[in-house]
Design an enzyme around this catalytic site. Structure first.
Site, mmCIF file in Angstrom:
data_model
loop_
_atom_site.group_PDB
_atom_site.id
_atom_site.type_symbol
_atom_site.label_atom_id
_atom_site.label_comp_id
_atom_site.label_asym_id
_atom_site.label_seq_id
_atom_site.Cartn_x
_atom_site.Cartn_y
_atom_site.Cartn_z
ATOM 1 N N ASP A 248 33.924 9.768 32.151
ATOM 2 C CA ASP A 248 34.019 10.537 30.919
ATOM 3 C C ASP A 248 33.928 9.584 29.734
ATOM 4 O OD1 ASP A 248 34.389 12.632 29.113
ATOM 5 O OD2 ASP A 248 36.011 13.540 30.273
ATOM 6 N N ASP B 20 29.799 6.540 27.877
ATOM 7 C CA ASP B 20 29.035 7.521 27.108
ATOM 8 C C ASP B 20 27.834 7.898 27.953
ATOM 9 O OD1 ASP B 20 27.446 8.973 25.422
ATOM 10 O OD2 ASP B 20 27.360 7.476 23.823
ATOM 11 N N ASN C 212 29.449 17.810 35.602
ATOM 12 C CA ASN C 212 30.165 18.758 34.759
ATOM 13 C C ASN C 212 30.113 18.425 33.273
ATOM 14 O OD1 ASN C 212 32.507 20.749 34.098
ATOM 15 N ND2 ASN C 212 33.288 18.734 33.453
ATOM 16 N N TYR D 124 20.992 24.013 23.800
ATOM 17 C CA TYR D 124 21.983 24.056 24.882
ATOM 18 C C TYR D 124 21.493 24.938 26.022
ATOM 19 C CZ TYR D 124 26.469 25.093 27.194
ATOM 20 O OH TYR D 124 27.480 25.253 28.106
ATOM 21 N N LYS E 59 20.603 23.937 29.992
ATOM 22 C CA LYS E 59 21.352 24.554 31.093
ATOM 23 C C LYS E 59 20.412 25.320 32.025
ATOM 24 C CE LYS E 59 25.519 23.127 30.192
ATOM 25 N NZ LYS E 59 26.258 22.268 31.129
#
Length: 241
Positions: free
Chosen positions: A34, A51, A77, A141, A145
């Site tokens: 993360d 990053d 995720n 976005y 996805k």
């Protein structure tokens, strides 16, 4: 001999943290990557800071993880929304979400394939979104996805013979800290969102984690290339049958 482990990106908070906790409770070794380290990590979670929009850093941390562990489960995720319309979305927004959602997923998938193939077993879960079916003000976005769903289906076809399944989850409105910051409890816009959900409540990170655990389970080797919408029914009438 290296320890087998499950790698979850973005597991310092929100959905990723819920998935990491569920895996730990099931007795799995869990590794988190993360951009920030968790403030109060659960016992047993191993975290690497990176990053994931930085290609060189992502590749470097992938090498660190795979040198230390045999990864047999991967949950891509980590994500970011970058809201914008056809008129307002910037190329910087597009580059950011492509790098985070698509490039990172491919880098990490390629990094863990040797250990999965050696084990004759692997589970990959990609975090898509209900927005992949279309959502106003989410042009870049939703595009990435949807791209992640396409990647999921193709990887499933390519890797099934190696004992590796690849599936995607499409969350709807989930009450993460980040979501609630933009949609406070009791606010009119929050109530409008809840009213639009068939089950009349927001989802929880644990709702998504339970779906991920289904796809990650060793015994679920006959389900691959699928998208499971954890959305409280918001995809009804939208998603294809």
């Amino acid at each position: 001999m290296k320890t087998q482990a499950y790698l979850v990106t973005g597991a310092s908070a929100g959905i990723g943290a819920a998935i990491a906790r569920a895996l730990l409770e099931a007795g799995r070794q869990v590794v988190n990557i993360d951009y920030r380290l968790p403030a109060d990590p659960p016992a047993g979670l191993v975290s690497f800071q990176a990053d994931l929009t930085d290609q060189a850093r992502t590749e470097a941390v992938a090498r660190q993880v795979t040198e230390a562990y045999d990864i047999v489960g991967l949950v891509n995720n980590a994500g970011a929304t970058r809201p914008g319309t056809a008129d307002t979305a910037s190329m910087a927004d597009l580059d950011y979400v492509v790098n985070l959602h698509l490039r990172t997923a491919l880098i990490l998938t390629q990094a863990v394939l040797p250990s999965m193939r050696a084990a004759g077993f692997g589970r990959i879960v990609n975090m898509a979104s209900r927005a992949a079916l279309g959502k106003p003000e989410r042009v870049v976005y939703s595009a990435t996805k949807a791209g992640l769903i396409g990647m999921t289906r193709t990887l499933a076809m390519e890797l099934g013979g190696d004992g590796i399944t690849v599936n995607a989850i499409g969350p709807g409105p989930i009450a993460t800290d980040l979501f609630m910051k933009s949609n406070p409890e009791g606010a009119p816009q929050t109530q409008r969102i809840i009213n639009s959900i068939v089950v009349k409540r927001l989802g929880t990170p644990e709702d998504v984690a339970r779906a991920a655990m289904f796809f990650l389970a060793p015994e679920n080797g006959f389900v691959t290339g699928q998208v499971l919408y954890v959305c409280g029914g918001t995809t009804l009438g939208v998603a294809p049958v």
